[in-house]
Design an enzyme around this catalytic site. Structure first.
Site, PDB file in Angstrom:
ATOM      1  N   ASP A  38      11.054  -5.804  25.406  1.00  0.00           N
ATOM      2  CA  ASP A  38       9.788  -6.354  25.868  1.00  0.00           C
ATOM      3  C   ASP A  38       8.590  -5.461  25.535  1.00  0.00           C
ATOM      4  O   ASP A  38       7.561  -5.503  26.201  1.00  0.00           O
ATOM      5  CB  ASP A  38       9.838  -6.660  27.368  1.00  0.00           C
ATOM      6  CG  ASP A  38      10.176  -5.416  28.172  1.00  0.00           C
ATOM      7  OD1 ASP A  38      10.431  -4.355  27.549  1.00  0.00           O
ATOM      8  OD2 ASP A  38      10.183  -5.495  29.409  1.00  0.00           O
ATOM      9  N   HIS A 242       8.149   3.075  -1.742  1.00  0.00           N
ATOM     10  CA  HIS A 242       7.699   2.808  -0.375  1.00  0.00           C
ATOM     11  C   HIS A 242       8.522   3.604   0.646  1.00  0.00           C
ATOM     12  O   HIS A 242       8.957   3.084   1.669  1.00  0.00           O
ATOM     13  CB  HIS A 242       7.714   1.304  -0.069  1.00  0.00           C
ATOM     14  CG  HIS A 242       6.638   0.560  -0.793  1.00  0.00           C
ATOM     15  ND1 HIS A 242       6.651  -0.805  -0.974  1.00  0.00           N
ATOM     16  CD2 HIS A 242       5.510   0.993  -1.407  1.00  0.00           C
ATOM     17  CE1 HIS A 242       5.566  -1.168  -1.659  1.00  0.00           C
ATOM     18  NE2 HIS A 242       4.869  -0.096  -1.928  1.00  0.00           N
ATOM     19  N   ASP A 259       0.947   8.936   0.441  1.00  0.00           N
ATOM     20  CA  ASP A 259       0.198   7.687   0.233  1.00  0.00           C
ATOM     21  C   ASP A 259      -0.204   7.222   1.625  1.00  0.00           C
ATOM     22  O   ASP A 259       0.639   6.761   2.402  1.00  0.00           O
ATOM     23  CB  ASP A 259       1.092   6.674  -0.481  1.00  0.00           C
ATOM     24  CG  ASP A 259       0.372   5.358  -0.787  1.00  0.00           C
ATOM     25  OD1 ASP A 259      -0.681   5.086  -0.172  1.00  0.00           O
ATOM     26  OD2 ASP A 259       0.883   4.599  -1.637  1.00  0.00           O
ATOM     27  N   ASP A 270      -6.773   3.313   0.899  1.00  0.00           N
ATOM     28  CA  ASP A 270      -5.427   3.448   0.318  1.00  0.00           C
ATOM     29  C   ASP A 270      -5.467   4.568  -0.716  1.00  0.00           C
ATOM     30  O   ASP A 270      -5.923   4.360  -1.833  1.00  0.00           O
ATOM     31  CB  ASP A 270      -5.050   2.095  -0.316  1.00  0.00           C
ATOM     32  CG  ASP A 270      -3.631   2.074  -0.862  1.00  0.00           C
ATOM     33  OD1 ASP A 270      -2.893   3.053  -0.647  1.00  0.00           O
ATOM     34  OD2 ASP A 270      -3.273   1.072  -1.504  1.00  0.00           O
ATOM     35  N   HIS A 349       5.478   0.066 -11.502  1.00  0.00           N
ATOM     36  CA  HIS A 349       4.552  -0.800 -10.764  1.00  0.00           C
ATOM     37  C   HIS A 349       3.266  -0.964 -11.566  1.00  0.00           C
ATOM     38  O   HIS A 349       3.110  -0.371 -12.622  1.00  0.00           O
ATOM     39  CB  HIS A 349       4.281  -0.246  -9.364  1.00  0.00           C
ATOM     40  CG  HIS A 349       3.716   1.149  -9.340  1.00  0.00           C
ATOM     41  ND1 HIS A 349       2.403   1.437  -9.655  1.00  0.00           N
ATOM     42  CD2 HIS A 349       4.291   2.349  -9.045  1.00  0.00           C
ATOM     43  CE1 HIS A 349       2.193   2.735  -9.529  1.00  0.00           C
ATOM     44  NE2 HIS A 349       3.328   3.317  -9.173  1.00  0.00           N
ATOM     45  N   HIS A 353      -4.293  -2.962  -7.105  1.00  0.00           N
ATOM     46  CA  HIS A 353      -4.371  -4.238  -6.391  1.00  0.00           C
ATOM     47  C   HIS A 353      -5.731  -4.331  -5.729  1.00  0.00           C
ATOM     48  O   HIS A 353      -6.420  -3.323  -5.555  1.00  0.00           O
ATOM     49  CB  HIS A 353      -3.240  -4.323  -5.344  1.00  0.00           C
ATOM     50  CG  HIS A 353      -3.135  -3.105  -4.471  1.00  0.00           C
ATOM     51  ND1 HIS A 353      -3.932  -2.914  -3.367  1.00  0.00           N
ATOM     52  CD2 HIS A 353      -2.361  -1.985  -4.565  1.00  0.00           C
ATOM     53  CE1 HIS A 353      -3.623  -1.744  -2.808  1.00  0.00           C
ATOM     54  NE2 HIS A 353      -2.685  -1.144  -3.521  1.00  0.00           N
ATOM     55  N   HIS A 360      -2.985  -4.837   0.495  1.00  0.00           N
ATOM     56  CA  HIS A 360      -2.817  -5.616  -0.737  1.00  0.00           C
ATOM     57  C   HIS A 360      -3.633  -6.881  -0.497  1.00  0.00           C
ATOM     58  O   HIS A 360      -3.136  -7.867   0.037  1.00  0.00           O
ATOM     59  CB  HIS A 360      -1.348  -5.926  -1.017  1.00  0.00           C
ATOM     60  CG  HIS A 360      -0.540  -4.679  -1.266  1.00  0.00           C
ATOM     61  ND1 HIS A 360       0.816  -4.609  -1.108  1.00  0.00           N
ATOM     62  CD2 HIS A 360      -0.921  -3.433  -1.664  1.00  0.00           C
ATOM     63  CE1 HIS A 360       1.239  -3.376  -1.393  1.00  0.00           C
ATOM     64  NE2 HIS A 360       0.210  -2.654  -1.723  1.00  0.00           N
ATOM     65  N   GLU A 383      -3.887   3.406  -9.304  1.00  0.00           N
ATOM     66  CA  GLU A 383      -2.815   4.260  -8.816  1.00  0.00           C
ATOM     67  C   GLU A 383      -1.617   4.365  -9.764  1.00  0.00           C
ATOM     68  O   GLU A 383      -0.497   3.999  -9.407  1.00  0.00           O
ATOM     69  CB  GLU A 383      -2.333   3.743  -7.457  1.00  0.00           C
ATOM     70  CG  GLU A 383      -2.041   2.240  -7.410  1.00  0.00           C
ATOM     71  CD  GLU A 383      -1.518   1.804  -6.038  1.00  0.00           C
ATOM     72  OE1 GLU A 383      -0.544   2.410  -5.568  1.00  0.00           O
ATOM     73  OE2 GLU A 383      -2.088   0.867  -5.461  1.00  0.00           O
ATOM     74  N   TYR A 387       7.706   8.461 -12.047  1.00  0.00           N
ATOM     75  CA  TYR A 387       8.801   8.736 -11.118  1.00  0.00           C
ATOM     76  C   TYR A 387      10.056   8.971 -11.951  1.00  0.00           C
ATOM     77  O   TYR A 387      10.604   8.033 -12.531  1.00  0.00           O
ATOM     78  CB  TYR A 387       8.994   7.543 -10.167  1.00  0.00           C
ATOM     79  CG  TYR A 387       7.669   7.045  -9.606  1.00  0.00           C
ATOM     80  CD1 TYR A 387       7.113   7.602  -8.458  1.00  0.00           C
ATOM     81  CD2 TYR A 387       6.949   6.034 -10.261  1.00  0.00           C
ATOM     82  CE1 TYR A 387       5.885   7.172  -7.971  1.00  0.00           C
ATOM     83  CE2 TYR A 387       5.719   5.591  -9.781  1.00  0.00           C
ATOM     84  CZ  TYR A 387       5.194   6.164  -8.644  1.00  0.00           C
ATOM     85  OH  TYR A 387       3.981   5.733  -8.169  1.00  0.00           O
ATOM     86  N   ARG A 405       2.128  10.181  -7.883  1.00  0.00           N
ATOM     87  CA  ARG A 405       1.183   9.052  -7.926  1.00  0.00           C
ATOM     88  C   ARG A 405      -0.177   9.584  -7.526  1.00  0.00           C
ATOM     89  O   ARG A 405      -0.275  10.436  -6.631  1.00  0.00           O
ATOM     90  CB  ARG A 405       1.616   7.919  -6.981  1.00  0.00           C
ATOM     91  CG  ARG A 405       0.660   6.731  -6.952  1.00  0.00           C
ATOM     92  CD  ARG A 405       1.241   5.447  -6.350  1.00  0.00           C
ATOM     93  NE  ARG A 405       1.627   5.566  -4.971  1.00  0.00           N
ATOM     94  CZ  ARG A 405       2.892   5.685  -4.535  1.00  0.00           C
ATOM     95  NH1 ARG A 405       3.893   5.662  -5.403  1.00  0.00           N
ATOM     96  NH2 ARG A 405       3.152   5.797  -3.260  1.00  0.00           N
ATOM     97  N   GLU A 407      -3.880   7.967  -6.501  1.00  0.00           N
ATOM     98  CA  GLU A 407      -4.476   6.666  -6.169  1.00  0.00           C
ATOM     99  C   GLU A 407      -5.849   6.825  -5.544  1.00  0.00           C
ATOM    100  O   GLU A 407      -6.017   7.575  -4.579  1.00  0.00           O
ATOM    101  CB  GLU A 407      -3.560   5.927  -5.174  1.00  0.00           C
ATOM    102  CG  GLU A 407      -4.158   4.640  -4.636  1.00  0.00           C
ATOM    103  CD  GLU A 407      -3.182   3.847  -3.767  1.00  0.00           C
ATOM    104  OE1 GLU A 407      -2.329   4.456  -3.103  1.00  0.00           O
ATOM    105  OE2 GLU A 407      -3.300   2.599  -3.768  1.00  0.00           O
TER     106      GLU A 407
HETATM  107  N1  GLY Z   1       0.033   1.951  -0.047  1.00  0.00           N
HETATM  108  C1  GLY Z   1       0.574   0.859  -0.747  1.00  0.00           C
HETATM  109  C2  GLY Z   1       0.088   0.819  -2.112  1.00  0.00           C
HETATM  110  O1  GLY Z   1      -0.401   1.809  -2.627  1.00  0.00           O
HETATM  111  O2  GLY Z   1       0.086  -0.195  -2.744  1.00  0.00           O
HETATM  112 MN    MN Z   2      -1.163   3.461  -1.596  1.00  0.00          MN
HETATM  113 MN    MN Z   3      -2.233   0.911  -3.272  1.00  0.00          MN
END
Ligand code: GLY
Ligand code: MN
Ligand code: MN
Length: 437
Positions: A38, A242, A259, A270, A349, A353, A360, A383, A387, A405, A407
């Protein structure tokens, strides 16, 4: 630095102007989500409803009736209830919905099944976010069927159902001056948080402790929540796109990838940064890092009105592929490696975005099959990353397990772009200087 009531009203007006004659739009609140038994996750309003109203309570439905004589903007919401409010917190109630949120009319949400069919009746078209929530789809049909059941008594049910997202999300894609100010501030706060993590970092610290440093900086700056679950991955954890477990100890000699971005007035920042746990890049880390950075700078370089959405991505693919060949991680002709997607084992990737109320964010990336041209007021992330899987035996051992990464959040301006998150360093020398200050 909140969005004003006037701006919410302008948004509703603009949406109503896009709607066909004799139509209505229905926008429900987000459901509450159980975390365990709950207890619930912190409540977050649906971004569409927030965008049109700033009304952030659960159990609400916003309805727009263009050209309705008795008011175009109707909110259904929870009634005031002293006992429930003692347990669960303050409610605006229908009165507050009119007084504080500018609704022309407001009703208790418990009465919606009795009231809404009567308001829909006679309207030709219903706009709502079709297919987003099964329960809501069913509810809309229940209201419509209530009207259909009365056709012999002269009732006129709507005959057309249209997807609201199409119009609304195009509006959300272009940020107003006020939205840009908030997103700039969200970028600055998040940049300071990354700086704080860099200063705090040393071998032995837990990933979640860096997360806590970041969260502290967000909250002290007035941004209570992160815009998404922060990612803090040391060493090979940085190769998991992620990764949110954040429960390992950071090791001397590894990189750490963070991130994380705050949510300010419901708008997301972001940012990703990658830095050495001990404050000094090794030669391999530095060469891969510089490659990612040059890809990121090349992608940002082409962001301006008129460039198409995919151009920054193409720039990043080209720079990364060429660099991977130079470093010996790929071999062959750059053109062919791009053509056959060889880079995707290291860069799986896209370069970014849309960014806004959702991390996103909404908005089409293609229009009639073609990549969309960038316009002033759009905000996007840039970004690129590399990897190198720890078990990738096609590359020399020294590269394995490195994840990087970088970004930033970028606003398209009239004559180019503005990086909203430049407050946190990204050149290796600047990062080392900050960490060793
Ligand atoms: N933090 C998620 C992305 O960079 O898309
Ligand atoms: Mn990100
Ligand atoms: Mn992002």
């Amino acid at each position: 630095m909140k969005i004003t009531r006037q701006e919410y009203a302008r948004r509703r007006k603009a949406l109503m102007e896009l709607m066909e004659p004799n139509s209505i739009a229905i926008v429900p609140s987000a459901p509450e989500r159980t975390r365990s038994r709950d207890t619930e996750y912190p409540y977050r309003q649906d971004s569409d409803l927030h965008y049109l109203s700033g009304f952030d309570e659960p159990h609400a439905v916003l309805v727009l009736f263009p050209e309705r004589e008795h008011g175009e903007y109707v909110l259904f919401c929870r009634e005031r209830d002293p006992e429930r409010e003692t347990w669960d917190g303050y409610r605006a109630g229908p009165e507050g919905a009119c007084r504080d949120f500018g609704a022309d009319d407001a009703f208790p949400i418990d009465d919606i099944d009795d009231i809404l069919p009567g308001l829909i009746e006679g309207r030709e078209r219903v706009y709502y976010a079709m297919g987003k929530d099964r329960d809501f789809d069913a509810q809309v049909m229940t209201w419509v069927n209530t009207i259909r059941a009365k056709v012999r008594a002269g009732a006129h049910p709507p005959g057309e159902f249209l997807d609201l997202s199409h119009f609304l999300h195009d509006m959300r894609l272009i940020k107003s001056a006020a939205e840009q100010r908030i997103m700039r501030e969200a970028g600055e706060i998040s940049a300071r948080a990354h700086c704080r993590a860099m200063r705090f970092c040393k071998p032995g610290v837990m990933e979640y402790q860096l997360e806590a440093e970041i969260q502290h900086e967000f909250a002290m700056a007035g941004a209570r929540y992160p815009a998404y679950n922060s990612i803090v991955g040391g060493g090979k954890n940085g190769c998991i796109l992620h990764y949110v477990e954040n429960n390992a100890a950071l090791r001397n000699g590894d990189l750490v990838l963070i991130d994380a971005g705050c949510e300010l007035e419901s708008y997301a920042a972001d940012i990703s940064r990658t830095f050495p746990v001990n404050g000094r890049f090794s030669p391999e880390q530095r060469s891969l890092y510089e490659l990612v950075l040059s890809a990121q700078l090349a992608a940002i370089e082409v962001i301006r009105p008129g460039s198409h959405w995919n151009l920054p991505h193409e720039m990043s693919v080209e720079v990364l592929t060429r660099g991977l060949v130079e470093l010996g991680l790929l071999s062959g002709s750059v053109e062919e490696l791009i053509e056959n997607g060889a880079y995707k084992q290291f860069y799986m990737h896209r370069v970014g975005h849309w960014l806004g109320l959702d991390v996103h964010d909404v908005g089409d990336y293609k229009i009639e099959g073609e990549w969309r041209a960038l316009e002033p007021g759009m905000v996007m992330t840039v970004e690129p990353g590399l990897y190198i899987a720890p078990d990738n035996e096609t590359v020399a051992k020294k590269w394995r397990g490195i994840g990087i990464r970088i970004e930033d959040d970028v606003l398209v301006t009239k004559d180019g772009c503005e990086v909203l998150t430049s407050g946190v360093p990204k050149s290796p020398d600047d990062i080392e200087a900050l960490m060793n200050a």
